[in-house]
Design a protein around this motif. Structure first.
Motif, mmCIF file in Angstrom:
data_model
loop_
_atom_site.group_PDB
_atom_site.id
_atom_site.type_symbol
_atom_site.label_atom_id
_atom_site.label_comp_id
_atom_site.label_asym_id
_atom_site.label_seq_id
_atom_site.Cartn_x
_atom_site.Cartn_y
_atom_site.Cartn_z
ATOM 1 N N LEU A 1 0.829 -1.205 0.000
ATOM 2 C CA LEU A 1 0.000 0.000 0.000
ATOM 3 C C LEU A 1 0.866 1.259 0.000
ATOM 4 O O LEU A 1 0.534 2.242 -0.676
ATOM 5 N N ALA A 2 1.980 1.242 0.720
ATOM 6 C CA ALA A 2 2.896 2.389 0.724
ATOM 7 C C ALA A 2 3.499 2.598 -0.663
ATOM 8 O O ALA A 2 3.631 3.743 -1.122
ATOM 9 N N LEU A 3 3.847 1.513 -1.331
ATOM 10 C CA LEU A 3 4.393 1.610 -2.691
ATOM 11 C C LEU A 3 3.346 2.200 -3.628
ATOM 12 O O LEU A 3 3.662 3.032 -4.482
ATOM 13 N N SER A 4 2.125 1.797 -3.464
ATOM 14 C CA SER A 4 1.038 2.329 -4.280
ATOM 15 C C SER A 4 0.872 3.831 -4.051
ATOM 16 O O SER A 4 0.654 4.587 -4.992
ATOM 17 N N ALA A 5 0.968 4.245 -2.805
ATOM 18 C CA ALA A 5 0.858 5.674 -2.492
ATOM 19 C C ALA A 5 2.017 6.452 -3.104
ATOM 20 O O ALA A 5 1.851 7.584 -3.560
ATOM 21 N N GLU A 6 3.172 5.828 -3.126
ATOM 22 C CA GLU A 6 4.366 6.489 -3.640
ATOM 23 C C GLU A 6 4.358 6.633 -5.158
ATOM 24 O O GLU A 6 4.646 7.700 -5.696
#
Length: 102
Positions: free
Chosen positions: A57-62
């Motif tokens: 999810l953090a990668l997606s936000a990034e």
């Protein structure tokens, strides 16, 4: 047609209504954080699965791309196999599975 409440404290008001589609990424990340915390408390041996979900999810936000649903589904299934009924870990897992349509 049910609405899922995440958390058990009045300070947390995130709600996911499955009729309205996938919730925003911030809400998903918050629930993933809660799942990881519950796993660390209830099943420390599989807490890495929660961390995988958080990382995706953090990668997606990034990068702005959709999260890797395959990796998230695998991690959630690993938790669902291990977590006992009535635990916070299983509850958060079920909420994420439903919210992401997995």
């Amino acid at each position: 047609m049910s609405t899922y409440d995440f958390g058990h404290t009045p300070a947390y008001f995130a709600r996911i209504d499955p009729r309205n589609g996938t919730p925003d990424l911030e809400t998903l990340m918050d629930v993933a954080d809660r799942l990881t915390g519950a796993l660390r408390a209830e099943y420390p041996g599989i807490a890495g699965n929660g961390e995988v979900i958080q990382a995706e999810l953090a990668l997606s936000a990034e990068d702005g791309l959709p999260p890797n649903r395959g990796r998230i589904r695998t991690a959630l299934e690993n938790v669902a196999i291990t977590a006992g009924a009535g635990t916070a870990s299983l509850t958060y897992t079920q909420h994420l599975l439903q919210a992401l349509g997995l």
